[in-house]
Design an enzyme around this catalytic site. Structure first.
Site, PDB file in Angstrom:
ATOM      1  N   HIS A 313      10.853  -1.493  -9.309  1.00 52.24           N
ATOM      2  CA  HIS A 313      12.251  -1.924  -9.397  1.00 52.24           C
ATOM      3  C   HIS A 313      13.134  -0.835  -8.799  1.00 52.24           C
ATOM      4  CE1 HIS A 313      16.018  -3.428 -11.062  1.00 52.24           C
ATOM      5  NE2 HIS A 313      15.381  -4.566 -11.258  1.00 52.24           N
ATOM      6  N   ASP A 371       9.674 -10.085 -13.673  1.00 50.02           N
ATOM      7  CA  ASP A 371       8.936 -11.187 -13.036  1.00 50.02           C
ATOM      8  C   ASP A 371       7.455 -11.197 -13.352  1.00 50.02           C
ATOM      9  OD1 ASP A 371      11.205 -10.513 -10.511  1.00 50.02           O
ATOM     10  OD2 ASP A 371      11.106 -12.406 -11.602  1.00 50.02           O
TER      11      ASP A 371
HETATM   12  C1  SDX Z   1      14.049  -8.527  -9.262  1.00 53.63           C
HETATM   13  O1  SDX Z   1      17.812  -5.509  -8.368  1.00 53.63           O
HETATM   14  C2  SDX Z   1      17.547  -6.192  -9.390  1.00 53.63           C
HETATM   15  O2  SDX Z   1      18.069  -5.952 -10.468  1.00 53.63           O
HETATM   16  C3  SDX Z   1      16.578  -7.325  -9.204  1.00 53.63           C
HETATM   17  C4  SDX Z   1      16.183  -8.063 -10.467  1.00 53.63           C
HETATM   18  C5  SDX Z   1      17.334  -8.854 -11.021  1.00 53.63           C
HETATM   19  O3  SDX Z   1      17.284  -9.144 -12.222  1.00 53.63           O
HETATM   20  O4  SDX Z   1      18.243  -9.244 -10.244  1.00 53.63           O
HETATM   21  O5  SDX Z   1      15.729  -7.147 -11.436  1.00 53.63           O
HETATM   22  C6  SDX Z   1      15.070  -9.071 -10.195  1.00 53.63           C
HETATM   23  O6  SDX Z   1      14.183  -8.721  -8.079  1.00 53.63           O
HETATM   24  C7  SDX Z   1      12.926  -7.690  -9.817  1.00 53.63           C
HETATM   25  C8  SDX Z   1      12.016  -7.089  -8.681  1.00 53.63           C
HETATM   26  C9  SDX Z   1      11.039  -8.171  -8.284  1.00 53.63           C
HETATM   27  N1  SDX Z   1      10.286  -7.781  -7.093  1.00 53.63           N
HETATM   28  C10 SDX Z   1       8.969  -7.544  -7.173  1.00 53.63           C
HETATM   29  O7  SDX Z   1       8.318  -7.503  -8.210  1.00 53.63           O
HETATM   30  C11 SDX Z   1       8.313  -7.367  -5.811  1.00 53.63           C
HETATM   31  C12 SDX Z   1       7.395  -6.146  -5.832  1.00 53.63           C
HETATM   32  N2  SDX Z   1       8.227  -4.960  -5.967  1.00 53.63           N
HETATM   33  C13 SDX Z   1       8.789  -4.402  -4.805  1.00 53.63           C
HETATM   34  O8  SDX Z   1       8.714  -4.972  -3.616  1.00 53.63           O
HETATM   35  C14 SDX Z   1       9.671  -3.183  -4.995  1.00 53.63           C
HETATM   36  O9  SDX Z   1       9.235  -2.508  -6.073  1.00 53.63           O
HETATM   37  C15 SDX Z   1      11.154  -3.476  -5.141  1.00 53.63           C
HETATM   38  C16 SDX Z   1      11.654  -4.248  -3.968  1.00 53.63           C
HETATM   39  C17 SDX Z   1      11.392  -4.250  -6.389  1.00 53.63           C
HETATM   40  C18 SDX Z   1      11.878  -2.152  -5.207  1.00 53.63           C
HETATM   41  O10 SDX Z   1      11.673  -1.521  -4.007  1.00 53.63           O
HETATM   42  P1  SDX Z   1      12.404  -0.118  -3.661  1.00 53.63           P
HETATM   43  O11 SDX Z   1      13.233   0.372  -4.795  1.00 53.63           O
HETATM   44  O12 SDX Z   1      13.050  -0.282  -2.329  1.00 53.63           O
HETATM   45  O13 SDX Z   1      11.202   0.872  -3.611  1.00 53.63           O
HETATM   46  P2  SDX Z   1      10.288   1.089  -2.366  1.00 53.63           P
HETATM   47  O14 SDX Z   1       9.955  -0.237  -1.750  1.00 53.63           O
HETATM   48  O15 SDX Z   1      10.905   2.150  -1.534  1.00 53.63           O
HETATM   49  O16 SDX Z   1       8.937   1.642  -3.051  1.00 53.63           O
HETATM   50  C19 SDX Z   1       8.783   2.994  -3.380  1.00 53.63           C
HETATM   51  C20 SDX Z   1       7.280   3.250  -3.246  1.00 53.63           C
HETATM   52  C21 SDX Z   1       6.719   2.866  -1.866  1.00 53.63           C
HETATM   53  O17 SDX Z   1       5.545   3.646  -1.675  1.00 53.63           O
HETATM   54  P3  SDX Z   1       5.634   5.039  -0.825  1.00 53.63           P
HETATM   55  O18 SDX Z   1       6.392   4.732   0.446  1.00 53.63           O
HETATM   56  O19 SDX Z   1       6.401   5.989  -1.732  1.00 53.63           O
HETATM   57  O20 SDX Z   1       4.218   5.441  -0.614  1.00 53.63           O
HETATM   58  O21 SDX Z   1       6.583   2.398  -4.173  1.00 53.63           O
HETATM   59  C22 SDX Z   1       5.755   1.486  -3.458  1.00 53.63           C
HETATM   60  C23 SDX Z   1       6.284   1.441  -2.028  1.00 53.63           C
HETATM   61  O22 SDX Z   1       5.243   1.079  -1.128  1.00 53.63           O
HETATM   62  N3  SDX Z   1       5.906   0.192  -4.136  1.00 53.63           N
HETATM   63  C24 SDX Z   1       4.894  -0.619  -4.459  1.00 53.63           C
HETATM   64  C25 SDX Z   1       5.490  -1.699  -5.137  1.00 53.63           C
HETATM   65  N4  SDX Z   1       6.812  -1.524  -5.193  1.00 53.63           N
HETATM   66  C26 SDX Z   1       7.074  -0.350  -4.565  1.00 53.63           C
HETATM   67  N5  SDX Z   1       3.562  -0.530  -4.218  1.00 53.63           N
HETATM   68  C27 SDX Z   1       2.817  -1.558  -4.698  1.00 53.63           C
HETATM   69  N6  SDX Z   1       3.313  -2.627  -5.368  1.00 53.63           N
HETATM   70  C28 SDX Z   1       4.633  -2.726  -5.613  1.00 53.63           C
HETATM   71  N7  SDX Z   1       5.106  -3.773  -6.282  1.00 53.63           N
END
Ligand code: SDX
Length: 437
Positions: A313, A371
């Protein structure tokens, strides 16, 4: 906003004049540096793709502490609202700033109930879709189409118009979501019944048929209502920011909310609940708990493009408080349905346990978000997977409206118009077609 007695000073190593910027304190949470005059005074923009360090507005609605895993709606903890209130009370709180007293709760519930039907012409929009259309494609169309029916409430600057369009949107979303579902399964639409609760009405419109009455199960209705409460608002997330930016042009509320529906659909946002359940079913097909190690290895391999959907998140760097409540709800619903041995729930808990101990996730502060469990609860209730995000949109509509109305009422309100760092070609002459390669 309270001006801090500390100022921020921006200085430049090339001797350009430095600039003092005021810092403002909120009632809780990070302070903000007011950069409104930066471009006028320095000719420079700030640069913050994805808005990792940007507050786009001030708000009184929802506060999130990502480190503590805390969330407040108008100051009330969601754990207490989920236990002591229903969704319509929460809607009243988000819209008006206080929970309703008994009389206000009765009147608000009656008002919403009396707006649950949609114009009979709405059904003809659905006929243009294929029967296998994704429900979010249908919802994006239907919500926008509402603006064609309510010319008496489309002036966003008129408080009465904002009030009635809020009631209409909250009241009609369950009807539209159930119509989108019934259309895809080829069943007739079920009209709302005014003697049912908001959530009970939604479940009857979803699962009843003209052939036999549907009596909502109280445990499932309570679970549905809790899902609505937990999804109602979440500060300045992607879809809420979309609604604010869209609404800042002065467009009507229905069009602005339709923009929020479209944004929520994405798998990185509201579409994650559908993606998380599909992920669990994929792992189950691969071999279930025994194959979790293999799946986790894929997630850690950047080249695989596989993410652990339902984890991570932008704000919560601790356990999403909604995920905890959703897991409890999951347990209650599965027990009520005699599904305590549900393999997907067991798989989800095993996956969560491994992720919470694995340094790859711990170091990146990737915890289960709302989720991760919501899909299992919805599946147990009988909601089909492709409809999960439409249910999320139904619940979030009140948050989008509250945030839109707050923006319109904000003295700082103006149309949103971000700038850019231009990296393209500088001015050049058009090449005549015979000279182009
Ligand atoms: C919602 O904003 C809100 O409040 C949203 C929400 C709401 O109520 O409105 O809470 C609802 O959208 C919840 C989030 C649902 N999405 C997911 O579950 C999809 C999977 N998660 C992600 O794609 C990700 O975690 C985000 C999009 C939610 C957050 O992404 P960020 O903050 O931009 O973080 P990032 O993508 O930069 O990740 C940081 C690191 C990366 O690795 P490195 O580059 O440091 O090596 O963490 C890794 C990412 O690759 N990473 C994951 C991951 N999420 C981040 N690796 C594996 N699985 C994941 N789910």
């Amino acid at each position: 906003m309270t001006p801090s007695d500390v100022k921020a000073t921006l200085s430049f190593s090339d001797g350009s004049p430095s600039m003092d910027m005021p810092i403002f304190k909120g009632s809780v949470g990070p302070d903000v540096i007011d950069i409104c005059k930066l471009y006028a005074q320095t000719g420079k923009f700030t640069y913050d793709p994805g808005f990792l360090s940007t507050a786009a507005c001030q708000s009184n609605i929802t506060y999130i502490d990502g480190d503590k895993g805390e969330r407040l709606y108008r100051g009330d903890p969601i754990e207490q609202l989920a236990e002591h209130c229903n969704y319509l009370e929460t809607c009243y709180l988000l819209l008006k700033g206080e929970l309703p007293n008994a009389a206000q709760k009765h009147d608000f519930t009656k008002l919403v109930t009396n707006h649950t039907m949609v114009n009979e012409q709405m059904q003809f929009f659905l006929r243009g879709f294929r029967r296998d259309a994704h429900p979010m494609a249908i919802m994006t169309g239907l919500v926008g189409a509402l603006s064609a029916f309510y010319h008496d409430s489309t002036d966003i600057t008129n408080p009465q118009h904002r009030e009635i369009s809020a009631i209409r949107l909250i009241a009609k979303m369950p009807t539209l979501v159930s119509m989108a579902y019934k259309y895809t399964v080829g069943q007739p639409y079920i009209y709302p019944k005014n003697d049912l609760s908001y959530s009970g009405n939604f479940m009857r419109m979803m699962f009843a048929t003209p052939c036999e009455e549907y009596v909502p199960n109280d445990v499932l209705v309570r679970a549905m209502d809790r899902i609505f409460i937990l999804h109602a608002d979440h500060e300045q997330n992607a879809s809420t920011s979309t609604v604010r930016l869209c609404g800042s042009s002065g467009t009507n509320p229905f069009a602005a909310i339709a923009a929020g529906v479209a944004c929520l659909w994405g798998p990185a946002h509201g579409g994650a609940n559908e993606a998380a359940l599909n992920m669990l079913e994929d792992v189950q097909r691969m071999g279930g708990v025994e194959k979790i190690g293999e799946f986790i290895a894929k997630v850690k391999d950047k080249n695989s493009g596989v993410k652990l959907m339902g984890f991570g998140h932008r704000v919560y760097k601790n356990y999403d408080p909604r995920a905890k409540l959703m897991r409890e709800t999951c347990y209650e619903v599965l027990n009520a349905l005699g599904l305590h041995d549900d393999p997907l729930f067991k798989l989800a808990m095993a996956l969560e346990k491994i992720a919470l101990e694995d340094d790859y996730f711990v170091s990146r502060k990737l915890y289960p978000n709302v989720d991760f469990y919501s899909g299992i609860v919805q599946r147990a209730i009988g909601i089909p997977t492709p409809l999960f995000t439409a249910v999320f949109a139904l619940a979030r509509t009140v948050g989008w409206i509250a945030q839109l109305n707050e923006m319109i009422g904000d003295a700082e309100y103006k149309i949103g118009r971000p700038r850019q760092l231009f990296m393209g070609s500088t001015a050049r002459n058009v090449t005549p077609i015979l000279q182009r390669s």
